[in-house]
Design a protein around this motif. Sequence first.
Motif, mmCIF file in Angstrom:
data_model
loop_
_atom_site.group_PDB
_atom_site.id
_atom_site.type_symbol
_atom_site.label_atom_id
_atom_site.label_comp_id
_atom_site.label_asym_id
_atom_site.label_seq_id
_atom_site.Cartn_x
_atom_site.Cartn_y
_atom_site.Cartn_z
ATOM 1 N N ASP A 111 0.704 -1.312 0.163
ATOM 2 C CA ASP A 111 0.002 -0.059 -0.021
ATOM 3 C C ASP A 111 0.999 1.277 0.095
ATOM 4 O O ASP A 111 0.352 2.020 0.357
ATOM 5 C CB ASP A 111 -0.955 0.123 1.269
ATOM 6 N N ALA A 112 2.023 1.231 -0.377
ATOM 7 C CA ALA A 112 3.131 2.336 -0.197
ATOM 8 C C ALA A 112 4.037 2.136 -1.319
ATOM 9 O O ALA A 112 5.117 1.891 -1.070
ATOM 10 C CB ALA A 112 3.694 2.503 1.069
ATOM 11 N N PRO A 113 3.741 2.505 -2.721
ATOM 12 C CA PRO A 113 4.921 2.281 -3.695
ATOM 13 C C PRO A 113 5.737 3.312 -3.919
ATOM 14 O O PRO A 113 5.580 4.444 -3.087
ATOM 15 C CB PRO A 113 3.938 1.929 -5.132
ATOM 16 N N ASP A 114 6.745 2.907 -4.667
ATOM 17 C CA ASP A 114 7.918 4.141 -4.985
ATOM 18 C C ASP A 114 8.331 5.041 -3.818
ATOM 19 O O ASP A 114 8.470 6.127 -3.922
ATOM 20 C CB ASP A 114 6.864 5.222 -5.811
ATOM 21 N N LEU A 115 8.819 4.317 -3.019
ATOM 22 C CA LEU A 115 9.425 4.939 -1.656
ATOM 23 C C LEU A 115 11.033 5.116 -1.881
ATOM 24 O O LEU A 115 11.480 4.110 -2.317
ATOM 25 C CB LEU A 115 9.133 3.947 -0.344
ATOM 26 N N SER A 116 11.525 6.037 -1.419
ATOM 27 C CA SER A 116 12.824 6.449 -1.440
ATOM 28 C C SER A 116 13.397 5.404 -0.358
ATOM 29 O O SER A 116 12.885 5.204 0.724
ATOM 30 C CB SER A 116 13.012 7.874 -0.948
ATOM 31 N N PRO A 117 14.680 5.105 -0.512
ATOM 32 C CA PRO A 117 15.361 4.228 0.505
ATOM 33 C C PRO A 117 15.799 5.131 1.868
ATOM 34 O O PRO A 117 15.589 4.340 2.999
ATOM 35 C CB PRO A 117 16.702 3.876 -0.084
ATOM 36 N N ASN A 118 15.545 6.321 1.799
ATOM 37 C CA ASN A 118 15.558 7.177 2.944
ATOM 38 C C ASN A 118 14.538 7.047 4.016
ATOM 39 O O ASN A 118 14.630 7.528 5.217
ATOM 40 C CB ASN A 118 15.805 8.362 3.036
ATOM 41 N N VAL A 119 13.284 6.461 3.581
ATOM 42 C CA VAL A 119 12.097 6.338 4.408
ATOM 43 C C VAL A 119 12.014 4.687 4.806
ATOM 44 O O VAL A 119 10.882 4.649 5.498
ATOM 45 C CB VAL A 119 10.832 6.908 3.912
ATOM 46 N N ILE A 120 12.918 4.129 4.316
ATOM 47 C CA ILE A 120 12.694 2.605 4.648
ATOM 48 C C ILE A 120 13.434 2.221 5.841
ATOM 49 O O ILE A 120 14.551 2.793 6.291
ATOM 50 C CB ILE A 120 13.339 1.838 3.497
ATOM 51 N N SER A 121 12.717 1.329 6.711
ATOM 52 C CA SER A 121 13.367 0.983 8.157
ATOM 53 C C SER A 121 14.800 0.603 8.077
ATOM 54 O O SER A 121 15.115 -0.331 7.082
ATOM 55 C CB SER A 121 12.533 0.037 8.868
ATOM 56 N N ASP A 122 15.658 0.762 9.079
ATOM 57 C CA ASP A 122 16.843 -0.006 9.273
ATOM 58 C C ASP A 122 16.815 -1.581 8.876
ATOM 59 O O ASP A 122 17.750 -1.949 8.356
ATOM 60 C CB ASP A 122 17.576 0.427 10.428
ATOM 61 N N GLY A 123 15.820 -2.115 9.628
ATOM 62 C CA GLY A 123 15.630 -3.506 9.731
ATOM 63 C C GLY A 123 15.629 -3.989 8.250
ATOM 64 O O GLY A 123 16.042 -5.114 7.730
ATOM 65 N N THR A 124 14.577 -3.386 7.482
ATOM 66 C CA THR A 124 14.432 -4.064 6.049
ATOM 67 C C THR A 124 15.552 -3.736 5.143
ATOM 68 O O THR A 124 15.726 -4.535 4.371
ATOM 69 C CB THR A 124 13.355 -2.950 5.510
ATOM 70 N N ILE A 125 16.293 -2.576 5.422
ATOM 71 C CA ILE A 125 17.636 -2.323 4.450
ATOM 72 C C ILE A 125 18.538 -3.265 4.727
ATOM 73 O O ILE A 125 19.255 -3.900 4.017
ATOM 74 C CB ILE A 125 17.590 -0.955 4.244
ATOM 75 N N LEU A 126 18.563 -3.495 5.983
ATOM 76 C CA LEU A 126 19.715 -4.491 6.695
ATOM 77 C C LEU A 126 19.446 -5.956 6.158
ATOM 78 O O LEU A 126 20.502 -6.687 5.764
ATOM 79 C CB LEU A 126 19.920 -4.385 8.214
ATOM 80 N N VAL A 127 18.348 -6.414 6.207
ATOM 81 C CA VAL A 127 17.896 -8.042 5.774
ATOM 82 C C VAL A 127 18.086 -7.926 4.336
ATOM 83 O O VAL A 127 18.704 -8.861 3.600
ATOM 84 C CB VAL A 127 16.412 -8.130 6.070
ATOM 85 N N LEU A 128 17.624 -6.807 3.556
ATOM 86 C CA LEU A 128 17.977 -6.775 1.957
ATOM 87 C C LEU A 128 19.330 -7.005 1.567
ATOM 88 O O LEU A 128 19.835 -7.662 0.760
ATOM 89 C CB LEU A 128 17.395 -5.655 1.413
ATOM 90 N N GLY A 129 20.275 -6.232 2.536
ATOM 91 C CA GLY A 129 21.696 -6.143 2.215
ATOM 92 C C GLY A 129 22.367 -7.534 2.534
ATOM 93 O O GLY A 129 23.197 -7.909 1.680
ATOM 94 N N ILE A 130 21.724 -8.080 3.727
ATOM 95 C CA ILE A 130 22.489 -9.417 4.068
ATOM 96 C C ILE A 130 22.018 -10.561 3.055
ATOM 97 O O ILE A 130 22.863 -11.251 2.557
ATOM 98 C CB ILE A 130 22.029 -9.871 5.648
ATOM 99 N N VAL A 131 20.794 -10.615 2.882
ATOM 100 C CA VAL A 131 20.494 -11.596 1.728
ATOM 101 C C VAL A 131 21.104 -11.433 0.541
ATOM 102 O O VAL A 131 21.684 -12.386 -0.240
ATOM 103 C CB VAL A 131 18.822 -11.526 1.660
ATOM 104 N N THR A 132 20.965 -10.397 0.140
ATOM 105 C CA THR A 132 21.759 -10.094 -1.238
ATOM 106 C C THR A 132 23.333 -10.359 -1.316
ATOM 107 O O THR A 132 23.931 -10.955 -2.320
ATOM 108 C CB THR A 132 21.876 -8.541 -1.770
ATOM 109 N N SER A 133 24.028 -9.911 -0.192
ATOM 110 C CA SER A 133 25.426 -10.251 -0.101
ATOM 111 C C SER A 133 25.660 -11.604 0.017
ATOM 112 O O SER A 133 26.880 -12.194 -0.710
ATOM 113 C CB SER A 133 26.010 -9.531 1.232
ATOM 114 N N VAL A 134 24.759 -12.469 0.829
ATOM 115 C CA VAL A 134 25.278 -13.825 0.690
ATOM 116 C C VAL A 134 24.981 -14.495 -0.513
ATOM 117 O O VAL A 134 25.735 -15.136 -0.860
ATOM 118 C CB VAL A 134 23.965 -14.507 2.002
ATOM 119 N N GLU A 135 23.935 -14.158 -1.193
ATOM 120 C CA GLU A 135 23.663 -14.655 -2.501
ATOM 121 C C GLU A 135 24.593 -14.542 -3.568
ATOM 122 O O GLU A 135 25.385 -15.370 -4.251
ATOM 123 C CB GLU A 135 22.184 -14.312 -3.112
ATOM 124 N N ALA A 136 25.220 -13.100 -3.441
ATOM 125 C CA ALA A 136 26.074 -12.609 -4.508
ATOM 126 C C ALA A 136 27.633 -13.224 -4.018
ATOM 127 O O ALA A 136 28.281 -13.597 -4.947
ATOM 128 C CB ALA A 136 26.426 -10.943 -4.214
#
Length: 353
Positions: free
Chosen positions: A211-236
């Motif tokens: 229910d909230a598209p087109d959000l800047s990363p600056n308004v995304i929670s630390d937890g969400t961005i950290l999870v995305l970073g960890i999962v991406t880094s492990v896969e890469a």
Amino acid sequence: MIRKIWLREYGPFREAEFSLSPLTVLVGPNASGKTMAMEALRRVKAALDEAHADIYRRDDSQPDREVLERVTCDFFRSYGRKTSTSENRFIVFNRDSSCFFFSENGEPPIEESRVALPKTLPVIKLLKFEPESLRSPSYLDPDELAIRANGYGLATVLADMKLQDDERLEWIETQVKSIIPSFERVRLKRAQVRRAAETLAGNELIFDMKDAPDLSPNVISDGTILVLGIVTSVEAATRKGKKLVGKDRKAHVLVLIDDLERGLHPRALSDFVGCLRRMTEEMNVQILATSHSPYLLDALRPEEVRLTGFLEDGSATIRELSDHPEFERWKDVMSPGEFWSTAGEDWIRDVKK
């Protein structure tokens, strides 16, 4: 998979030995050596990588003892503790129980394994992510397509995945959504990135949340961005490992994560641990992390937890939960987090190994 690490005269440890499972989390009081123990393999791997081309003479018959001594002294010298240089050792037990070591007196690894040691150690990735670095637009050179230790480069790595193999990005989004239900997907757009005196065409993250598209990363929670970073880094990292070892060998990757629970709601920790465990089972990756959260420990199995603590002489050591004298009594009625909250670490000084 790395099975066991033995440290002697290293940081706060006079002598410590601890085993590793596919997923291992170190917990304990501040300054008890959690991060140092976690980073031990990365440090020796970095020393080997830096000096590998110089350690052996051109005929590859004998090690260059001067270079060996420089490399091992840089890594093994104790912080302010004077000891006999011939006493310091670092031992790695690999999957077939053979061991390799360096010593400060310049001795080569045992078993004439001067080539085997660098190959035995896995691809090692250290993650000390900063949310702001993960959020920032980024540019990476084509030969540098990896998220840096602080998190810079996430947008560029994801953009490359989108371009090269869209299924990889979809897999990452599925994992993040299993932990953060409000997450829908991540998109990429072009962004200008300043580097020195240059302005480069980089990439920036755009988030679609429920229910909230087109959000800047600056308004995304630390937890969400950290999870995305960890999962991406492990896969890469696992994908890069496959390229390094070739098709004939399995790529083994060891990912080191500091403060695993940062930014996540306690209810999300169980799903996060489940995601990490699935990756260790499906991707030939091993994870060694630190934490301060009993809630995260509640999602772990007892054999996945290691406790750091202090002995009577003030040195640090590492113990398993099963070393506690009451382990058999509590293991079926208390979770690891409940036990740690109740028992603490003071019991460690009385356990004899």
